[in-house]
Scaffold this motif. Structure first.
Motif: not given
Length: 716
Positions: A489, A504, A528, A530, A532, A534-536, A538, A546, A548
């Protein structure tokens, strides 16, 4: 057997001639102490000037000196003429480099004759080193007098390992750019494999100059230059803590007045005049302390033949006289002034007598006197007041930090030190003692040499075929029936931002990912570092898979998040102890212990500080690793240590093993993505940006890679 060669302007021994007799004496302190155990190993050698002009020694005497130093001291003398000393040392080194690097641009001289002498002497040093060089030789070069030497060696001996350490500040780009020969100096330094400075400020300034003057970029303070990777790092120099801590004072008990000690050699960078004016301000603002304190001002003679230093000497004497005349009484003089050098034993006695050490240089590379004072104060009752522009201030944050140009600030600092609660003082000093004890001068030398010895010369390909052929990629993509696209990412899909929360995804990016993921032939995975959650937030509404936390958590599109494995935490205590050592050298950092990892945070530190430390931490942890499965991963201003099974490579394999894909694209930009490139050997692996990589191809920017994805999205 390989050997290590240490090179500095001066040897750790000094040769003097008294009549017809040659007298050799060993140096003490700083560098000589730190390198002693390494230098004395049988196969190692130290090369430098012995302190005696070649004009004063006949050829036979020079031969005798060389034989004696080689046989008895593992040293090789470089004989410099008086003209060399005047032009190379007193001239370019101390009238050009010294003032400019200490932010005294107005005192900087640009003289072509001294520059030519500097080049000549650096060449002469190389001529003396050359007979000892072999491909497996390790060379550690010290300080500003020899900044051209690394490249001179590299030109003829490309395989040797070369380290360089600068013991003075490296100035900001705005100052360094004033140097006429700035390009030559930088190119000379870049002959080294490892370049060390005392603080991260100096590292940052150096990298800024490299970028702006030579147009070279870096990744985690690693520079690609002439098909090599050069590492740059901070190694704050320590002292021989045990020596100072265990010394007994030879002087009588402390006098009735509170003693403020100032110890410096005569130099305009030390801020002695400003310090005296600040002490005068203290006496004026706080008259209750008159007759109750005394400033012991010790100034060691230095470079007396230079007009600037002679003028400074007279200025100091005049100020001392004025202050004593104005505030002194029949039985009390506020300043006790000594213009002379002292041996280390006497200095330690002064350290132990002093209630306060006042160290306020206008600019200083490190300042070991501050550290020596703390170590000598074995009762923890002496207080250090130090300038914020001294390199040591970044390590000694428990001391009283002052602005060396602010007389009122220094005066207030003196008052604070005098009135400090004893419990608070002892608490602060204990913290600094522990830090100095752990990171002593021998540890400093060992750490630098360990990093240098670990260097593996990595040749950087510059061939055109390293860059991705877009048409070739499109052809393979179009022919494939089952495609897997694995994308990092940050730095791959979005450019880096000032703060992570600003990265974002835009609506345009989300639409692009949605279109790629919805193609019936495609499976798209965003992998990523990042968290998980945050990934959820975004990307959770997109039809994508995904991954994370560098692979600890994963979520197939439409499913719930799952943990990949159960973590064994038995390794934590040992790792925690190792990380403490790093925290001591990284002001503003702290350790956080989590349920499945240990994190080293640096939100309060220099933003890029930890980026360059990843490999160093791995090396430190390697001896503890044994049969455990540890890995270090970089996150958002944090480095996490956890089970090595948690990585992007293994996470990518979870998806690539599900189907018989006939096309796989893997893209990433940093070290954490190398695990994916390693696992996906048959894929189109693409590195975004520069740096050594296992990826087969390279794209320079995020924007260029996004353009490629958009082109693939047009293929039906």
């Amino acid at each position: 057997m390989s050997k290590t060669i240490f090179v500095s302007n001066r040897l750790p021994v000094t040769v003097q001639k008294k009549g017809d007799e040659l007298i050799v004496s060993k140096s003490i302190g700083g560098l000589a102490t730190g390198l002693k155990s390494f230098h004395e190993q049988a196969n190692n050698l130290w090369i430098g000037w012995p302190g005696l002009s070649s004009d004063k020694a006949s050829l036979d005497e020079q031969k005798e000196i060389k034989n004696q130093l080689t046989k008895n001291y593992n040293c090789h003398p470089v004989f410099l003429s008086q003209k060399d000393i005047d032009l190379y040392y007193e001239g370019f080194s101390n009238r050009t480099i010294w003032p400019l690097f200490h932010y005294f641009a107005e005192k900087t001289e640009h003289d072509i004759k001294t520059w030519q002498s500097y080049q000549k002497v650096n060449q002469f040093f190389y001529k003396n080193i050359k007979p000892y060089l072999e491909d497996d030789t390790v060379i550690w070069i010290h300080d500003y007098q020899l900044m051209l030497l690394p490249q001179l060696i590299r030109n003829e001996f490309p395989k040797v390992k070369i380290g360089f350490f600068l013991h003075i500040p490296f100035p900001s780009y705005e100052l360094f750019r004033l140097l006429i020969w700035k390009t030559e100096i930088l190119e000379g330094l870049l002959g080294a494999d490892l370049i060390g400075f005392h603080t991260y400020d100096y590292v940052r300034h150096f990298m800024s100059s490299i970028r702006r003057i030579l147009n070279l970029t870096h990744q985690f303070y690693r520079i690609q230059y002439n098909h090599r990777t050069i590492s740059v790092d901070a190694f704050p120099m320590g002292i021989d803590y045990e020596f100072f801590a265990n010394q007994k004072s030879s002087k009588a008990k402390k006098p009735k007045e509170k003693i403020i000690l100032s110890v410096d050699r005569l130099d305009y960078t030390k801020g002695i005049v400003e310090r005296l004016k600040a002490f005068q301000t203290f006496l004026k603002r706080y008259p209750k302390y008159r007759t109750k304190v005394k400033l012991h001002l010790i100034v060691a003679p230095s470079r007396a033949n230079l007009e600037t230093y002679d003028t400074l000497h007279r200025q100091i004497e005049k100020l001392v006289s004025e202050i004593n005349g104005k505030y002194g009484t029949f039985d009390w003089m506020p300043i006790w002034y000594l213009y002379q050098s002292f041996d280390q034993e006497d200095l330690i006695s002064y350290y132990k007598q002093a209630d306060i050490l006042l160290v306020t240089p206008l600019r200083d590379g490190m300042n070991l006197i501050a550290k020596e004072y703390i170590a000598s104060s074995s009762d923890y009752k002496g207080m250090l007041i130090i300038s914020e522009t001294a390199g040591a201030a970044s390590e000694l944050s428990e001391a009283i930090i002052v602005n060396p140009n602010d007389a009122e600030n220094i005066a207030l600092g003196i008052k604070e030190a005098l009135e400090m609660d004893q419990e608070d003082m002892i608490s602060r000093n204990k913290i600094m003692h522990e830090r100095l004890k752990r990171y002593n001068v021998e540890f400093w030398a060992k750490e630098f040499l360990s990093r240098l010895n670990a260097v593996e010369h990595q040749v950087i390909s510059k061939d055109d075929d390293e860059y991705l052929d877009i048409n070739d990629l499109k052809q393979h993509y179009q022919k494939a029936n089952k495609r897997l696209i694995l994308l990092d990412y940050d730095g791959t899909l979005v450019s880096f931002t000032k703060t992570p929360s600003q990265a974002y995804p835009s609506r345009k990016l989300k639409n692009l990912l949605t279109d790629l993921a919805n193609h019936e032939k495609n499976d798209l995975v965003v992998i990523s570092g990042r968290d998980h959650e945050t990934l959820e937030r975004w990307l959770g509404d997109l039809p994508v898979n995904l991954v994370g936390d560098h692979g600890l958590w994963h979520r197939a599109k439409g499913d719930a998040w799952k943990k990949t494995l159960t973590i064994d935490n038995s390794w934590k205590p040992a790792v925690f102890n190792v990380l403490e050592r790093f925290v001591d050298r990284m002001p503003g950092s702290f350790i956080e212990e989590k349920s499945y990892s240990i994190a080293l945070h640096y939100r309060g530190s220099e933003p890029d500080m930890m980026s360059m430390k990843i490999n160093e931490i791995k090396d430190a942890l390697f001896s503890l690793k044994g049969s455990t499965l540890l890995e270090i991963q970089q996150g958002n201003k944090v480095i996490e240590i956890k089970d090595q099974r948690v990585n992007k490579g293994i996470a990518s394999q979870l998806y690539s093993s599900q189907k018989a894909y006939d096309f796989i694209l893997v893209a990433g930009d940093d070290t954490t993505d190398e695990d994916m490139f390693k696992e996906q050997k048959d894929a189109f692996s693409v590195k975004i940006g520069f740096g050594v990589t296992l990826a087969k191809k390279r794209i320079e920017t995020v924007k260029a890679f996004r353009t490629i994805l958009e082109a693939l999205n047009q293929i039906k």
